[in-house]
Design a protein around this motif. Structure first.
Motif, short mmCIF file in Angstrom:
data_model
loop_
_atom_site.label_atom_id
_atom_site.label_comp_id
_atom_site.label_asym_id
_atom_site.label_seq_id
_atom_site.Cartn_x
_atom_site.Cartn_y
_atom_site.Cartn_z
N ASP A 43 34.77 32.21 35.75
CA ASP A 43 35.24 31.88 37.09
C ASP A 43 34.47 30.68 37.64
OD1 ASP A 43 37.01 32.55 39.35
OD2 ASP A 43 35.15 32.98 40.40
N THR A 96 44.27 37.99 41.72
CA THR A 96 43.27 38.84 41.08
C THR A 96 43.98 39.76 40.11
OG1 THR A 96 41.85 38.78 43.04
CG2 THR A 96 41.46 40.56 41.45
N ASP A 103 38.26 43.00 37.05
CA ASP A 103 39.02 42.11 37.93
C ASP A 103 38.64 40.67 37.63
OD1 ASP A 103 40.38 44.11 39.20
OD2 ASP A 103 39.03 44.20 40.93
N GLN A 104 39.67 39.82 37.45
CA GLN A 104 39.43 38.41 37.12
C GLN A 104 40.36 37.54 37.94
OE1 GLN A 104 38.66 37.87 32.72
NE2 GLN A 104 39.44 39.95 32.71
N GLN A 105 39.93 36.30 38.18
CA GLN A 105 40.68 35.38 39.03
C GLN A 105 41.54 34.45 38.17
OE1 GLN A 105 40.58 35.95 42.33
NE2 GLN A 105 39.21 37.59 41.68
#
Length: 317
Positions: A43, A96, A103-105
């Protein structure tokens, strides 16, 4: 006697060096890194990239007559020092996404959303695309001729009669494409090429490695744990019915978790979206539903037990 000893020494040395060579050729597998740690690193790498790069937004705002409507990304430096970074663009959105419990963007640049239908997660899309690393190295792509992508994998019978997976994309690509619509239509030119209406979706998807290939890329051109960029033009969306049983594949995700492979009503090893007889009662699913002329589906429940016929092994037509 000396000859026997010499042979024994040579044999022992051969075995020792053979074992050493085998160990060298087959190193111990390296366990994958912690997904949470990699997500944080990725990120930051994506934020740094989006903060130091711009796309050709001025060309899109005032397109020349011969403009090809392709996204070009460059570094903010020198004569481009006054350009607006992608991270400050009003066309950038963030999603998200939870994958493997983390959880990743996902960053999506919606240069043009597109006026046509947007795909569901299990649909098929006709796109041109280009995939690249944050170093700008291109590892795959086709920006000239649109290609169909089945966004989720499905099981299909091969030449030997067994079932094997086909299609499917990485999660970041799947999630990104769901934000774009196709063109409103097209014209077939005299040379049989297609001229799409100038309102199809255009954008780019910036994804962490956890929504891409993580540590198992299909090509050496993508190093392990690489964040990726995909530029895309979305031309058309097709509601996928992978097993041709009359029910769109996204509807066969019965529990609504976005994973069609854990929905297997009859427990035969074929998930419903790849199984033409979902309840295993010997009657094809397509014969246990009613498809209206407008494409809508009536899920009949003949014995009124609350379970539609095509999912009810206790009902036999």
């Amino acid at each position: 006697m000396r000859i026997n000893k010499l042979l024994l020494i040579c044999l022992t040395a051969f075995l020792v060096f053979s074992c050493d060579n085998e160990d060298d050729d087959n190193p111990a597998p390296v366990p994958p890194r912690d997904r949470g740690e990699v997500a944080i690193e990725d990120d930051q790498a994506l934020i740094d990239y989006l903060s130091t790069h711009f796309y050709n937004y001025e060309e899109f705002e005032n397109p020349a007559e011969n403009f090809d409507y392709q996204i070009v990304i460059d570094t903010i430096s020198g004569e481009n020092g006054d350009k607006t970074p992608i991270i400050d663009s009003d066309k950038l959105i963030t999603k998200t996404i939870n994958n493997e419990g983390v959880d990743q963007q996902l960053y999506i640049l919606k240069v043009r959303e597109g006026v046509g239908a947007k795909p569901k997660f299990a649909d098929s899309t006709l796109v041109t695309y280009e995939g690249q690393l944050l170093t700008s190295d291109v590892f795959d792509g086709n920006l000239k001729t649109p290609v169909w992508f089945s966004l989720v994998a499905y099981l299909a019978r091969n030449a030997t009669g067994s079932f094997a997976p086909r299609g499917g994309t990485v999660k970041g690509f799947n999630e990104g494409l769901q934000e774009f619509g196709g063109a409103s239509g097209f014209k077939v030119k005299a040379d049989n090429t297609i001229d799409w209406n100038d309102d199809y979706g255009i954008g780019a998807v910036f994804m962490p490695s956890g929504l891409a290939y993580f540590n198992s890329a299909p090509t050496v051109a993508i190093p392990d744990y690489s964040p990726l960029i995909f530029k895309i033009n979305m031309f058309r969306v097709k509601k996928a019915d992978h097993d041709r049983d009359g029910i769109p594949s996204f509807i066969e995700d019965l529990d609504g978790d976005g994973d069609v492979f854990n929905d297997d009503t009859d427990g035969d090893g074929l998930p419903n979206h790849s199984d033409s007889d979902d309840d295993g009662d010997g009657t094809p699913t397509i014969d246990e539903i009613v498809i209206n002329e407008d494409g809508t589906i009536i899920y009949t429940d003949t014995n009124s037990d609350g379970t539609p016929d095509y999912l009810d092994p206790n009902f036999f037509k």
